[in-house]
Design an enzyme around this catalytic site. Structure first.
Site, PDB file in Angstrom:
ATOM      1  N   ASP A   1      31.109   8.513  83.312  1.00 41.48           N
ATOM      2  CA  ASP A   1      32.184   7.534  83.443  1.00 41.48           C
ATOM      3  C   ASP A   1      32.561   7.326  84.892  1.00 41.48           C
ATOM      4  O   ASP A   1      32.234   8.119  85.749  1.00 41.48           O
ATOM      5  CB  ASP A   1      33.437   8.079  82.746  1.00 41.48           C
ATOM      6  CG  ASP A   1      33.490   7.659  81.307  1.00 41.48           C
ATOM      7  OD1 ASP A   1      32.718   6.766  80.929  1.00 41.48           O
ATOM      8  OD2 ASP A   1      34.306   8.237  80.566  1.00 41.48           O
TER       9      ASP A   1
ATOM     10  N   LYS B   1      28.890   0.780  85.034  1.00 41.90           N
ATOM     11  CA  LYS B   1      28.134  -0.369  85.553  1.00 41.90           C
ATOM     12  C   LYS B   1      27.489  -1.177  84.431  1.00 41.90           C
ATOM     13  O   LYS B   1      26.770  -2.137  84.686  1.00 41.90           O
ATOM     14  CB  LYS B   1      27.031   0.129  86.502  1.00 41.90           C
ATOM     15  CG  LYS B   1      27.571   0.831  87.737  1.00 41.90           C
ATOM     16  CD  LYS B   1      27.458  -0.071  88.972  1.00 41.90           C
ATOM     17  CE  LYS B   1      28.265   0.461  90.142  1.00 41.90           C
ATOM     18  NZ  LYS B   1      27.738   1.732  90.650  1.00 41.90           N
TER      19      LYS B   1
ATOM     20  N   MET C   1      47.188   5.087  81.902  1.00 40.37           N
ATOM     21  CA  MET C   1      46.791   3.668  81.949  1.00 40.37           C
ATOM     22  C   MET C   1      48.039   2.773  81.900  1.00 40.37           C
ATOM     23  O   MET C   1      48.023   1.728  81.251  1.00 40.37           O
ATOM     24  CB  MET C   1      45.849   3.323  80.776  1.00 40.37           C
ATOM     25  CG  MET C   1      44.559   4.113  80.806  1.00 40.37           C
ATOM     26  SD  MET C   1      43.485   3.728  79.417  1.00 40.37           S
ATOM     27  CE  MET C   1      44.213   4.742  78.141  1.00 40.37           C
TER      28      MET C   1
HETATM   29  N1  SAH Z   1      40.248  11.302  79.128  1.00 39.50           N
HETATM   30  C1  SAH Z   1      41.043  11.159  80.328  1.00 39.50           C
HETATM   31  C2  SAH Z   1      41.904   9.933  80.309  1.00 39.50           C
HETATM   32  C3  SAH Z   1      41.142   8.633  80.221  1.00 39.50           C
HETATM   33  S1  SAH Z   1      42.168   7.204  80.298  1.00 39.50           S
HETATM   34  C4  SAH Z   1      41.851  12.440  80.534  1.00 39.50           C
HETATM   35  O1  SAH Z   1      41.951  13.269  79.610  1.00 39.50           O
HETATM   36  O2  SAH Z   1      42.358  12.624  81.636  1.00 39.50           O
HETATM   37  C5  SAH Z   1      42.186   6.896  82.026  1.00 39.50           C
HETATM   38  C6  SAH Z   1      43.553   7.160  82.578  1.00 39.50           C
HETATM   39  O3  SAH Z   1      43.720   8.541  82.840  1.00 39.50           O
HETATM   40  C7  SAH Z   1      43.832   6.525  83.921  1.00 39.50           C
HETATM   41  O4  SAH Z   1      44.206   5.183  83.790  1.00 39.50           O
HETATM   42  C8  SAH Z   1      44.979   7.367  84.419  1.00 39.50           C
HETATM   43  O5  SAH Z   1      46.170   7.018  83.774  1.00 39.50           O
HETATM   44  C9  SAH Z   1      44.585   8.723  83.929  1.00 39.50           C
HETATM   45  N2  SAH Z   1      43.864   9.503  84.958  1.00 39.50           N
HETATM   46  C10 SAH Z   1      42.607   9.939  84.921  1.00 39.50           C
HETATM   47  N3  SAH Z   1      42.324  10.683  86.015  1.00 39.50           N
HETATM   48  C11 SAH Z   1      43.442  10.734  86.743  1.00 39.50           C
HETATM   49  C12 SAH Z   1      43.812  11.347  87.971  1.00 39.50           C
HETATM   50  N4  SAH Z   1      42.953  12.102  88.676  1.00 39.50           N
HETATM   51  N5  SAH Z   1      45.078  11.177  88.427  1.00 39.50           N
HETATM   52  C13 SAH Z   1      45.960  10.456  87.740  1.00 39.50           C
HETATM   53  N6  SAH Z   1      45.672   9.843  86.576  1.00 39.50           N
HETATM   54  C14 SAH Z   1      44.438   9.979  86.078  1.00 39.50           C
END
Ligand code: SAH
Length: 415
Positions: free
Chosen positions: A198, A220, A335
């Site tokens: 991803d 991509k 998100m």
């Molecule tokens: N499965 C992922 C979340 C996927 S949805 C998890 O468990 O973290 C994607 C969202 O995750 C982003 O829009 C943001 O809100 C959050 N996110 C992912 N990585 C992040 C990071 N390093 N810092 C802050 N928010 C993050």
């Protein structure tokens, strides 16, 4: 002195541990893991050992050692500090020709415990010729080589069960810091033939892949989101059916807004076996990296993680925002940047106070981390003014300030 190394098969065999303190606490779990029948003789036990005794995982004799305790044992572990008491155990073991490990004085022991690391079916045991520090340094180097795959490319090992060809592993890569992937995730990644990654996966993890690994960048893939997901599912199934071990590497945890469930279903329907390796989710780790605990005693005894992807006023939203507004605990929104104005307005309308502390953590746990501290009433304007960008989590609740006065300001802090 030349040592003669052996691996003991302790399944169902009695091992006597004399002493119930820190040393015993460290040694007993590996003995139990090997299936040994562990008997601990000690007037007192540490809470950890007590828990094992209450669960009937070991037998506790709450008294001082007697020489006849050694009679049934195949091996003796001396875990007492007192040299006189330890010598008494050693002597009883010597008389009965039972090997005896001594934590207090290895020169008087008849067996030594090596530094150990375990990887699937492989156990590495290192002895440092009487220097335990040296043994640990060498063990650590071997462990690193096994984890990152460099040792195996030199001499391939038997495949581990979860990493056989024709399988898919859904692996959480963690929130961004490449060290926050799990040990199991990293081990499987090192064995992958194909990696489907991803956008939010830490780049440094991909940097470590062997040159012959096929890397598919899922971000991509053209077409819209629905079609792209179908395409990803197709790639997973095709590559696995072609006999490859496929790692589907997903940001954070695969099942937290990661569509991992859909990929699991697609593989299952195609008859492709799947292993799921959970990951450290950004919903907890990004706040933590900003000094915000999602729960804190006396402050918040609940936390809720929601997706802000669909606006609160959109009929397709599955989130009950008015209920969330009435909640007193921690609310973590993923998100949520695009819809932040509508989210904040909805929470305010339904009664969450404007003074509720709020924080936004952008690119949490990475070198680019930015943190903005604000309130529910002000956060929309301040996020716009600071130019905060995705990926970011938004946190509402008193936990935002729970440690704020205790912790020194961190890199990227704006307040
Ligand atoms: N499965 C992922 C979340 C996927 S949805 C998890 O468990 O973290 C994607 C969202 O995750 C982003 O829009 C943001 O809100 C959050 N996110 C992912 N990585 C992040 C990071 N390093 N810092 C802050 N928010 C993050």
């Amino acid at each position: 002195m030349t040592l003669y190394p052996l691996a003991l098969r302790l399944e169902g065999r009695t091992v006597l541990v004399v002493g119930g303190g820190a040393v015993a606490t460290r040694r007993v779990p590996a003995l139990l893991d090997a299936g040994a029948h562990v008997v601990v003789v000690a007037p007192q036990l540490t809470p950890a050992l007590q828990a094992l005794a209450s669960a009937d995982r070991l037998r506790w004799e709450p008294r001082r050692f007697e020489p006849s305790d050694v009679d049934d044992a195949w091996l003796v572990q001396v875990a007492v500090d007192d040299p006189v008491a330890a010598a008494e155990v050693s002597e009883a073991a010597e008389e009965r020709r039972v090997f005896c490990v001594r934590a207090d004085d290895r020169t008087r022991a008849t067996a030594w415990t090596p530094a150990v690391t375990r990887h699937g079916p492989v156990t590495v045991a290192v002895l440092g010729g009487g220097d335990p520090r040296r043994a640990m340094v060498v063990r650590d180097a071997i462990r690193d080589g096994l984890v990152d795959g460099t040792l195996e490319s030199a001499a391939p090992l038997a495949p581990v069960a979860e990493a056989t060809p024709g399988r898919v592993a859904l692996v959480g890569s963690g929130p961004g810091d490449p060290e926050l992937i799990t040990v199991k995730g990293r081990r499987l990644l090192a064995r992958a033939d194909v990696v489907v990654a991803d956008r939010l996966v830490p780049g440094l993890l991909l940097d470590e892949l062997r040159p012959d690994v096929e890397l598919v960048d899922a971000s991509k893939i053209p077409y819209g989101p629905a079609k792209a997901q179908e395409e990803i599912n197709r790639i997973l199934v095709d590559r696995a059916r072609a006999g490859h071990f496929v790692v589907r590497l997903k940001g954070g945890d695969p099942y937290v807004f990661g569509r991992g469930g859909e990929e699991l279903i697609a593989c299952a329907e195609a008859g492709v076996p799947v292993t799921v390796v959970p990951g450290v989710t950004s919903s907890i780790a990004a706040p933590a990296a900003a000094g915000i605990p999602v729960t804190h005693r006396g402050v918040a005894h609940e936390f809720t993680v929601v997706s802000g992807h669909v606006a609160p006023d959109n009929p397709l939203s599955l989130v009950d925002w008015s209920a969330l507004a009435r909640m007193r605990g921690t609310l973590v929104v993923l998100m949520g940047l695009k819809n932040l104005p509508a989210i904040a307005a909805t929470l305010l309308t339904h009664g969450r106070p404007a003074a509720t502390p709020a924080a936004v953590v952008q690119e949490g746990t990475t070198g680019a981390q930015r943190v903005l501290r604000s309130t529910l009433g002000d956060v929309v304007d301040e996020v716009a003014a600071a130019g905060i960008r995705p990926p970011a989590v938004v946190v509402f609740g008193n936990v935002v300030d729970a440690l704020a006065t205790t912790l020194p300001a961190r890199r990227g802090d704006q307040t």
